[in-house]
Each structure stands twice: as structure tokens, then as C-alpha cells.
Scaffold this active site. Structure first.
Site, PDB file in Angstrom:
ATOM      1  N   HIS A 178      51.796 -14.301 -48.627  1.00  0.00           N
ATOM      2  CA  HIS A 178      51.310 -13.227 -48.286  1.00  0.00           C
ATOM      3  C   HIS A 178      52.266 -12.028 -47.758  1.00  0.00           C
ATOM      4  O   HIS A 178      52.015 -10.743 -48.307  1.00  0.00           O
ATOM      5  CB  HIS A 178      50.031 -13.377 -47.217  1.00  0.00           C
ATOM      6  CG  HIS A 178      49.614 -12.040 -46.279  1.00  0.00           C
ATOM      7  ND1 HIS A 178      48.917 -10.920 -47.082  1.00  0.00           N
ATOM      8  CD2 HIS A 178      50.025 -11.374 -45.064  1.00  0.00           C
ATOM      9  CE1 HIS A 178      48.642 -10.238 -46.250  1.00  0.00           C
ATOM     10  NE2 HIS A 178      49.328 -10.346 -45.044  1.00  0.00           N
ATOM     11  N   HIS A 183      53.336  -7.531 -48.393  1.00  0.00           N
ATOM     12  CA  HIS A 183      53.860  -6.528 -47.516  1.00  0.00           C
ATOM     13  C   HIS A 183      55.120  -6.028 -48.026  1.00  0.00           C
ATOM     14  O   HIS A 183      55.475  -4.902 -47.803  1.00  0.00           O
ATOM     15  CB  HIS A 183      53.989  -7.210 -46.044  1.00  0.00           C
ATOM     16  CG  HIS A 183      52.670  -7.229 -45.516  1.00  0.00           C
ATOM     17  ND1 HIS A 183      51.968  -6.164 -45.110  1.00  0.00           N
ATOM     18  CD2 HIS A 183      51.817  -8.071 -44.991  1.00  0.00           C
ATOM     19  CE1 HIS A 183      50.847  -6.435 -44.392  1.00  0.00           C
ATOM     20  NE2 HIS A 183      50.890  -7.785 -44.468  1.00  0.00           N
ATOM     21  N   GLU A 223      46.960  -3.392 -44.534  1.00  0.00           N
ATOM     22  CA  GLU A 223      46.204  -4.388 -45.412  1.00  0.00           C
ATOM     23  C   GLU A 223      45.175  -4.327 -46.435  1.00  0.00           C
ATOM     24  O   GLU A 223      45.064  -5.127 -47.348  1.00  0.00           O
ATOM     25  CB  GLU A 223      45.510  -5.233 -44.174  1.00  0.00           C
ATOM     26  CG  GLU A 223      46.445  -5.934 -43.053  1.00  0.00           C
ATOM     27  CD  GLU A 223      47.436  -7.110 -43.718  1.00  0.00           C
ATOM     28  OE1 GLU A 223      47.231  -7.602 -44.764  1.00  0.00           O
ATOM     29  OE2 GLU A 223      48.137  -7.468 -42.954  1.00  0.00           O
ATOM     30  N   SER A 242      47.691  -9.656 -52.197  1.00  0.00           N
ATOM     31  CA  SER A 242      48.163 -11.314 -52.107  1.00  0.00           C
ATOM     32  C   SER A 242      47.000 -12.004 -52.405  1.00  0.00           C
ATOM     33  O   SER A 242      46.908 -13.193 -52.141  1.00  0.00           O
ATOM     34  CB  SER A 242      48.856 -11.481 -50.707  1.00  0.00           C
ATOM     35  OG  SER A 242      47.951 -11.460 -49.710  1.00  0.00           O
TER      36      SER A 242
HETATM   37  N1  HBI Z   1      51.292 -11.355 -36.821  1.00  0.00           N
HETATM   38  N2  HBI Z   1      52.866 -12.456 -37.801  1.00  0.00           N
HETATM   39  C1  HBI Z   1      51.736 -11.438 -37.994  1.00  0.00           C
HETATM   40  N3  HBI Z   1      51.331 -11.038 -39.154  1.00  0.00           N
HETATM   41  C2  HBI Z   1      50.448 -10.194 -38.917  1.00  0.00           C
HETATM   42  O1  HBI Z   1      50.033  -9.491 -39.997  1.00  0.00           O
HETATM   43  C3  HBI Z   1      49.748  -9.688 -37.593  1.00  0.00           C
HETATM   44  C4  HBI Z   1      50.381 -10.287 -36.746  1.00  0.00           C
HETATM   45  N4  HBI Z   1      49.770  -9.773 -35.481  1.00  0.00           N
HETATM   46  C5  HBI Z   1      48.712  -8.877 -35.366  1.00  0.00           C
HETATM   47  C6  HBI Z   1      48.175  -8.097 -36.734  1.00  0.00           C
HETATM   48  N5  HBI Z   1      48.692  -8.492 -37.953  1.00  0.00           N
HETATM   49  C7  HBI Z   1      46.944  -7.314 -36.728  1.00  0.00           C
HETATM   50  O2  HBI Z   1      45.964  -7.846 -36.263  1.00  0.00           O
HETATM   51  C8  HBI Z   1      47.216  -5.952 -36.241  1.00  0.00           C
HETATM   52  O3  HBI Z   1      47.094  -6.017 -34.833  1.00  0.00           O
HETATM   53  C9  HBI Z   1      48.244  -4.979 -36.811  1.00  0.00           C
HETATM   54 FE    FE Z   2      49.436  -8.882 -43.382  1.00  0.00          FE
END
Ligand code: HBI
Ligand code: FE
Length: 306
Positions: A178, A183, A223, A242
Site C-alpha cells: 500500500h 503513497h 487516501e 493500491s
Molecule cells: N499510520 N503507519 C500509518 N499509516 C497511515 O496511513 C496512517 C497512520 N496513522 C493515522 C492515519 N494513517 C490516518 O488515520 C490519519 O490520521 C492521517
Molecule cells: Fe495510506
């Protein structure tokens, strides 16, 4: 009441989070949520002890990582590489028709091949040269405040483990596929990189409610964002790029109904996020990355912390 830029007056009962001044003020290991700690019963790898051991090995390495040091290379197993290769081959069938132009361009920079799972360190180096972004390894889902705050410092927290092999087209949480396919390519695009950074900047010193709203803004852009192009709607969100199933759903609605597309207004209340049960019902449709960035900037300014 909202606090000012540099001093925070703590309300007696509330714990105050210090506003980070640099990436060094953000921990990648203190606030890991969900599966990063332990797999839930409905996780595909729940009954697989081997898998869980591998996850904690990779997660522990991430927690030891220090900013400025190279990200350790992982020797992925043949089984892990096969999962990556299958996903890559499947998704690249849809990219020409479903992915936005900027994604197709930045994707080219990385020369992904099915028989080798890329290392985060080499991807981080490409980003650093293109846009000044860096990747930092993380054991799992990071607390939204830490995750969003890090974006302000052009740092993207990325998992390094791979999803469970029992269902290669599905993962209930972020995994390295993903991150790499969803990203990382667009973070090499200067305008997209700004979109992500603006959300991060708005999150510095944000209240709980503001963090929740920013999490939704992140969700509906980074996202699951879509963009208008001459030949139709294209995907730029990582959750779309993804996921083979969700990419198809976005354009065809073949699984039952057409999704709704709407303009993004960061000041409006945003719909509930669909984490688990199926695809999104609504996507936000953007004119361009620079247009989203200016809308998000207007919202960020309204928080009056700058
Ligand atoms: N942590 N590792 C990781 N990857 C993410 O995409 C991610 C996260 N923590 C919070 C989050 N995404 C989202 O819920 C938003 O708070 C940005
Ligand atoms: Fe993500």
C-alpha cells in the site's frame, strides 16, 4: 479557546501535547495503534505464528530507527516477494485507464519489477532528491496526531512488513505494498507533496476535534482522492491506487451501484469514513493538485495558528 502559536495554556485536566518543532520531536514508536501492537482476531494473519513473529521482528527494527540514519534493508522471502509481484502485475493493468497523469509520470521514476520488493531506503532517496520528502519506518498504525504532524516536516511514516499471503488482494491495515504503490510515487510530485504537507501543517497544535477533521481531509484526498482529467475521472488517492477492487468500483460501480462524486469543501462536515466494510460510497473530485492545496491552505489559515 484556541491557543496561540507558541504558548499553550493547559486546561487543568487535559494533558498537553507539545507542538513539535522538527521531526526529532515526533516519536515513531510511542503511540502505535491497532495491529501494530497485536493482531486482532479477524486479521488474516491471526492464527499464523510465523507471520506474527515476522511482523514483530520488522516492527522492532522500525522502532530502533533514528532519523538521519539509513533505513535497514530487509531480506524479503520468496513468499513475500510473490505477494508483491502479484499485486504489482494486477494493479499495473488498471493504472493506464484509472490512475491520474501525475501518478503515471512519477510511477515511472521507480522502475518497479515483480521479482524484487523495493527497499524503503532507496525510495526515500528518490523522494529526497525530487521533493525533499523522506520515509521513516514505523511498526504499524501511528496515532493520527503524530502521523499528521510528521507530514508538516515532509516525513512519511511507512510500514515495512507485507500483508498476509492468504488473501493477497486484501489488507485491513497499511502494509508495504500500500505504501509503495499507493503513497510513495506521488510524493515525488511537487504539487502533490504540497497537498500532503499543508494537511500536516494544519495539524501542528491542533485540537482533538481538528485532528479528527484533518484525518477526514487526509482520507478523502491523500487516501481516496480523485481528479478530473480530459478523458474522465482518475484516481490519486493511495487507498484507490493500491486496491484493484476499489479502482474498478470507482469507475464502473460494477459491484452494485455507482459511487457519488462531489467537490471538496474543507470547511464542510465530511462524511463518515468507511474503514472496513467495502468500498467508499462517495469520492471527492478535485480540479487539480494546486486547487486542492489552495483550498486546504485556506482551511489551515482559518485555524489561526500561523
Ligand atoms: N499510520 N503507519 C500509518 N499509516 C497511515 O496511513 C496512517 C497512520 N496513522 C493515522 C492515519 N494513517 C490516518 O488515520 C490519519 O490520521 C492521517
Ligand atoms: Fe495510506
Amino acid at each position: 479557546a484556541r491557543h496561540g502559536g507558541y504558548t499553550q495554556l493547559a486546561e487543568p485536566s487535559k494533558q498537553v501535547r507539545k507542538i513539535p518543532r522538527s521531526i526529532h520531536d515526533i516519536s515513531n514508536g510511542d503511540h502505535i495503534l491497532g495491529f501494530g501492537a497485536e493482531l486482532a482476531e479477524d486479521h488474516p494473519g491471526y492464527h499464523d505464528e510465523e507471520y506474527k513473529k515476522r511482523r514483530s521482528y520488522i516492527g522492532d527494527l522500525a522502532k530502533l530507527h533514528k532519523i538521519g540514519e539509513p533505513i535497514p534493508c530487509l531480506e524479503y522471502t520468496d513468499e513475500e516477494i510473490k505477494i508483491w509481484g502479484d499485486i504489482l502485475e494486477k494493479l499495473t493493468q488498471l493504472y493506464p485507464t484509472h490512475a491520474c497523469k501525475r501518478y503515471l509520470d512519477t510511477f515511472q521514476l521507480f522502475n518497479f519489477v515483480p521479482d524484487r520488493l523495493p527497499q524503503l531506503q532507496e525510495l526515500s532517496e528518490v523522494l529526497m532528491m525530487r521533493t525533499g520528502w523522506q520515509i521513516r519506518p514505523v511498526a504499524g498504525l501511528l496515532h493520527p496526531t503524530d502521523f499528521l504532524n510528521a507530514l508538516a516536516f515532509r516525513t512519511f511514516h511507512s510500514t515495512q512488513y507485507i500483508r498476509h499471503g492468504s488473501n493477497p488482494m486484501y489488507t485491513p491495515e497499511p502494509d508495504v505494498c500500500h505504501e509503495i504503490l499507493g503513497h510513495i510515487p506521488l510524493l515525488a510530485d511537487p504539487e502533490f507533496a504540497n497537498v500532503a504537507q499543508v494537511i500536516g501543517m494544519a495539524s501542528l497544535g491542533a485540537s482533538k476535534e481538528e485532528i479528527w477533521h484533518l484525518t477526514k481531509l487526509y482520507w478523502y484526498t491523500v487516501e481516496f482522492g480523485t481528479v478530473k482529467e480530459r478523458d474522465g475521472v482518475k484516481a490519486f488517492g493511495a487507498g484507490l491506487l493500491s486496491s484493484f477492487g476499489e479502482l474498478e468500483h470507482m469507475l464502473s460501480g460494477e459491484d452494485g451501484y455507482m459511487p457519488i462524486f462531489e467537490d471538496l469543501d474543507p470547511f464542510k462536515k465530511l462524511p463518515k469514513m468507511n474503514y472496513k466494510d467495502g468500498f467508499q460510497k462517495k469520492y471527492f473530485l478535485c480540479e487539480s493538485f494546486s486547487d486542492v492545496a489552495s483550498k486546504l491552505t485556506a482551511y489551515a489559515r482559518s485555524l489561526q495558528r500561523f
